[in-house]
Design an enzyme around this catalytic site. Structure first.
Site, PDB file in Angstrom:
ATOM      1  N   GLU A  45      -3.859   3.758  -3.300  1.00  0.00           N
ATOM      2  CA  GLU A  45      -3.868   4.415  -4.604  1.00  0.00           C
ATOM      3  C   GLU A  45      -5.101   3.893  -5.339  1.00  0.00           C
ATOM      4  O   GLU A  45      -5.296   2.676  -5.406  1.00  0.00           O
ATOM      5  CB  GLU A  45      -2.592   4.047  -5.379  1.00  0.00           C
ATOM      6  CG  GLU A  45      -2.535   4.796  -6.685  1.00  0.00           C
ATOM      7  CD  GLU A  45      -1.322   4.478  -7.553  1.00  0.00           C
ATOM      8  OE1 GLU A  45      -0.401   3.796  -7.088  1.00  0.00           O
ATOM      9  OE2 GLU A  45      -1.332   4.919  -8.712  1.00  0.00           O
ATOM     10  N   ARG A 270       4.252  -6.934   4.848  1.00  0.00           N
ATOM     11  CA  ARG A 270       3.004  -7.066   4.105  1.00  0.00           C
ATOM     12  C   ARG A 270       2.487  -8.490   4.203  1.00  0.00           C
ATOM     13  O   ARG A 270       3.225  -9.424   4.489  1.00  0.00           O
ATOM     14  CB  ARG A 270       3.138  -6.593   2.662  1.00  0.00           C
ATOM     15  CG  ARG A 270       4.061  -7.354   1.763  1.00  0.00           C
ATOM     16  CD  ARG A 270       3.884  -6.952   0.277  1.00  0.00           C
ATOM     17  NE  ARG A 270       3.807  -5.524   0.029  1.00  0.00           N
ATOM     18  CZ  ARG A 270       2.843  -4.940  -0.734  1.00  0.00           C
ATOM     19  NH1 ARG A 270       1.914  -5.633  -1.304  1.00  0.00           N
ATOM     20  NH2 ARG A 270       2.859  -3.658  -0.932  1.00  0.00           N
ATOM     21  N   LYS A 280      -2.337  -5.394  -7.029  1.00  0.00           N
ATOM     22  CA  LYS A 280      -3.399  -4.843  -7.868  1.00  0.00           C
ATOM     23  C   LYS A 280      -3.057  -4.990  -9.346  1.00  0.00           C
ATOM     24  O   LYS A 280      -3.930  -5.248 -10.164  1.00  0.00           O
ATOM     25  CB  LYS A 280      -3.620  -3.371  -7.517  1.00  0.00           C
ATOM     26  CG  LYS A 280      -4.496  -3.187  -6.294  1.00  0.00           C
ATOM     27  CD  LYS A 280      -4.734  -1.720  -5.997  1.00  0.00           C
ATOM     28  CE  LYS A 280      -3.647  -1.179  -5.123  1.00  0.00           C
ATOM     29  NZ  LYS A 280      -3.697   0.257  -4.915  1.00  0.00           N
TER      30      LYS A 280
HETATM   31  P1  ATP Z   1      -0.454  -3.335  -4.705  1.00  0.00           P
HETATM   32  O1  ATP Z   1       0.950  -3.795  -4.926  1.00  0.00           O
HETATM   33  O2  ATP Z   1      -1.424  -4.420  -4.525  1.00  0.00           O
HETATM   34  O3  ATP Z   1      -0.907  -2.322  -5.709  1.00  0.00           O
HETATM   35  P2  ATP Z   1       0.146  -1.203  -3.024  1.00  0.00           P
HETATM   36  O4  ATP Z   1       0.983  -1.251  -1.816  1.00  0.00           O
HETATM   37  O5  ATP Z   1       0.716  -0.546  -4.210  1.00  0.00           O
HETATM   38  O6  ATP Z   1      -0.386  -2.626  -3.312  1.00  0.00           O
HETATM   39  P3  ATP Z   1      -1.577   0.844  -2.140  1.00  0.00           P
HETATM   40  O7  ATP Z   1      -2.873   1.252  -2.691  1.00  0.00           O
HETATM   41  O8  ATP Z   1      -0.428   1.762  -2.294  1.00  0.00           O
HETATM   42  O9  ATP Z   1      -1.247  -0.546  -2.752  1.00  0.00           O
HETATM   43  O10 ATP Z   1      -1.715   0.412  -0.629  1.00  0.00           O
HETATM   44  C1  ATP Z   1      -2.395   1.120   0.371  1.00  0.00           C
HETATM   45  C2  ATP Z   1      -1.868   0.658   1.700  1.00  0.00           C
HETATM   46  O11 ATP Z   1      -2.067  -0.738   1.866  1.00  0.00           O
HETATM   47  C3  ATP Z   1      -0.376   0.909   1.806  1.00  0.00           C
HETATM   48  O12 ATP Z   1      -0.100   1.465   3.062  1.00  0.00           O
HETATM   49  C4  ATP Z   1       0.223  -0.454   1.656  1.00  0.00           C
HETATM   50  O13 ATP Z   1       1.434  -0.538   2.342  1.00  0.00           O
HETATM   51  C5  ATP Z   1      -0.856  -1.357   2.227  1.00  0.00           C
HETATM   52  N1  ATP Z   1      -0.771  -2.688   1.643  1.00  0.00           N
HETATM   53  C6  ATP Z   1      -0.797  -3.015   0.335  1.00  0.00           C
HETATM   54  N2  ATP Z   1      -0.645  -4.337   0.157  1.00  0.00           N
HETATM   55  C7  ATP Z   1      -0.512  -4.870   1.394  1.00  0.00           C
HETATM   56  C8  ATP Z   1      -0.313  -6.196   1.881  1.00  0.00           C
HETATM   57  N3  ATP Z   1      -0.219  -7.237   1.058  1.00  0.00           N
HETATM   58  N4  ATP Z   1      -0.213  -6.365   3.213  1.00  0.00           N
HETATM   59  C9  ATP Z   1      -0.326  -5.316   4.053  1.00  0.00           C
HETATM   60  N5  ATP Z   1      -0.512  -4.065   3.657  1.00  0.00           N
HETATM   61  C10 ATP Z   1      -0.600  -3.812   2.349  1.00  0.00           C
HETATM   62 MG    MG Z   2       1.237   1.463  -4.308  1.00  0.00          MG
END
Ligand code: ATP
Ligand code: MG
Length: 572
Positions: A45, A270, A280
């Site tokens: 995102e 994760r 983020k």
């Molecule tokens: P954040 O909580 O940091 O905003 P998010 O999962 O909301 O992370 P996204 O932009 O939706 O962030 O993530 C893009 C991809 O990266 C998704 O498939 C998510 O599952 C993966 N991802 C995010 N954080 C991690 C992590 N700590 N370890 C492995 N994969 C991750």
């Molecule tokens: Mg997300």
């Protein structure tokens, strides 16, 4: 020159350790699914900069495509217009490229807004979705909880025709934000709350960074994600474990919509890393509240931050591949990440001498005004890196901690009457300690043994310690920024209720060396070069703040894990 870490085309597919996702894909291929295709996507995102957790997902998704001769898309999951910005879209592309990967297609969920809208109408027409007039709070209240079943919305039995009319008027902008939602009609008594008539569309009169003012209704993540996967012909939709409970919904949409492809969602754990946060939202808070200088502050776990700190894409890929892919959540010790960069930089970093906390020494029997140019190896791991000459003079700087007036046992560095070797040069003996009025050591007077250049002593006496030095006459000063963990607490996310997670921030995470003395060759260091300051650590020339002839150095990492030693000491 250091070997540059170039953002070149996709690296050759290395032979990586197997994990459970390989087994799943192999089984699908053996069963003849997807005409033998493997297609993945990385779906961030654009609401912040990517962090090391995302690197794991990137390496996994692009790595699978490489391994199976398949493809991987970069898809921006841009369904939350109020949180998303073009700046983030740009930085994410830069980061993925820097990590060394090339996407097949670059897509946006917003590319599919029209298709998604038609999917929604399809569900309404088939009696599988309805317009609900409950407020957001009411929807949550009606939904129940894990141990309390949900209640049906009073609008659940609206006719498809009425819902369709309202949905079209929602799109046309007739209603205020939050006035109505489109909900799937699934099962209010399902043990899985995600199946209790989830919201599919909400009204939001907001500017979208791509579709501008075109839409005032936006699909929810769950309604967009799987359908985008299907529209892009993704075969394996890999996501983190928190989406496991969304999988039945993911499949429900695909089963109830006219889509050709049926991608498969597979979840993995994760990445969590000690001494930092990986979210983020929290990272944005650190930037906004100015706890760091920006998203690319070298203490940040963002890809732009650790890139600026001097981490290489090779070391990050090795780290991500090395920690493996599993289904149980855990925290990886930050030291594992640091070891991966040490291993890489040991091979590629040029060696140099720098004294961070200088103490002056005068070599009594070395003639005043004389300069000896001493040959030093640029990189013992890489003969092609050659040698350079460093000046040796009567007055030198050594590291203050390399001298002890009352040395403990097994202290092999300099102390009164003791002998030590100066790296690449001669052995010296400390003859006299000069102090100021308050008793601080200000200077050491030493003698050198001219017979010991580069080699052993002539009489067979052993000199165990080797210390680094810089000619005082030739040394120059430059900003040297010493970074440490951003948080002092190992698990900064784990704070008791009512305690601010930011209270774990490490006040010593950035220390600027007050008067570092650097060997003259470093004056020509260029932004983006890696160095090992011998016995001190790995340093990176900041590409942002450095100017020609005025480099700024960031400590990428120490030579050994200082925290492990602190803990050991604490344990007694
Ligand atoms: P954040 O909580 O940091 O905003 P998010 O999962 O909301 O992370 P996204 O932009 O939706 O962030 O993530 C893009 C991809 O990266 C998704 O498939 C998510 O599952 C993966 N991802 C995010 N954080 C991690 C992590 N700590 N370890 C492995 N994969 C991750
Ligand atoms: Mg997300």
């Amino acid at each position: 020159m250091t070997t540059p870490s170039t953002p070149e085309a996709s690296p050759p597919a290395p032979v990586l350790p197997r994990h459970f996702i390989h087994d799943e894909i192999d089984a699908d291929l053996a069963a003849g699914k997807n005409e033998g295709r493997v297609q993945t996507r990385f779906p961030p995102e654009p609401n912040g900069y990517l962090h090391i957790g995302h690197a794991k997902s990137i390496c996994l998704n692009f790595g699978l495509a490489q391994r199976y001769g398949g493809k991987c898309n970069l898809r921006f999951d841009d369904t939350n217009p109020t949180k998303e910005e073009q700046e983030y879209v740009d930085s994410i592309q830069e980061d993925v490229r820097w990590l060394g990967f090339t996407w097949d297609r670059l897509t946006y969920a917003s590319d599919f807004f029209e298709e998604l809208y038609h999917f929604a109408e399809h569900l309404i027409t088939n009696g599988k979705a309805y317009i609900c007039d409950l407020s957001g709070d009411e929807v949550s209240e009606y939904r129940g909880s894990l141990d309390k079943p949900g209640r049906e919305s009073p609008f659940r039995h609206r006719t498809p025709a009425e819902s369709l009319d309202l949905f079209r008027r929602m799109r046309a902008g007739e209603f205020k934000d939050g006035a109505r939602t489109l909900r799937a009609k699934i099962d209010m008594s399902s043990p899985n709350p995600n199946l209790r008539d989830p919201v599919l569309y909400r009204i939001l009169h907001a500017h979208h960074h791509r579709t501008r003012e075109r839409w005032c209704i936006y699909p929810m993540y769950d309604f967009a994600h799987g359908q985008c996967d299907a529209l892009e012909s993704i075969t394996h939709s890999i996501c983190t474990l928190e989406f496991e409970i969304h999988r039945p919904l993911y499949n429900w949409f695909l089963e109830n919509l006219p889509v050709k492809a049926h991608p498969r969602q597979i979840e993995f754990a994760r990445l969590n890393l000690s001494y930092t946060v990986l979210s983020k939202r929290k990272l944005l808070e650190l930037v906004r509240d100015k706890h760091v200088s920006g998203w690319d502050d070298p203490r940040m776990p963002t890809l732009s931050g650790i890139r600026r700190r001097g981490y290489t894409p090779e070391s990050l890929r090795a780290f991500c591949d090395g920690i493996g892919v599993a289904r149980n959540n855990g925290t990886i010790d930050r030291a594992v990440l640091e070891n991966s960069i040490r291993e890489d930089l040991n091979k590629r970093a040029l060696r140099a001498m720098a004294v961070l906390d200088p103490l002056k020494i005068t070599i009594e029997n070395f003639p005043e005004g004389q300069i000896e140019w001493i040959e030093a190896v640029n990189n013992p791991e890489d003969p092609a890196a050659g040698t350079r000459k460093i000046p040796f003079t009567r007055t030198l700087w050594i590291e203050r901690e390399d001298f002890k007036e009352d040395p403990p046992k097994k202290y092999f560095r300099l102390s009164p009457g003791k002998e030590v070797r100066l790296r690449y040069a001669w052995c010296i003996t400390c003859k006299e300690v000069k102090k100021d009025a308050s008793g601080n050591v200000t200077e050491l007077v030493c003698t050198y043994d001219p017979a010991t250049l580069h080699g052993a002593t002539t009489d067979g006496r052993k000199v165990k310690g080797i210390i680094h030095w810089v000619s005082a006459e030739h040394a120059f000063e430059a900003p040297v920024r010493l970074y440490d963990h951003l948080f002092s607490s190992e698990h900064p996310d784990d704070v008791p209720e009512g305690v601010d997670w930011k209270s774990g921030l490490n006040p010593g995470s950035l220390v600027v060396a007050p008067h570092p003395k650097l060997e003259p060759s470093l004056q020509h260091a260029e932004g983006g070069q890696h160095f090992q300051f011998e016995r001190v650590g790995y340093f990176f020339v900041d590409p942002k703040d450095s100017r020609t002839g005025a480099p700024v150095f960031h400590r990428t990492t120490t030579l050994r894990d200082a925290w492990a030693r602190i803990e050991k000491r604490a344990e007694g």
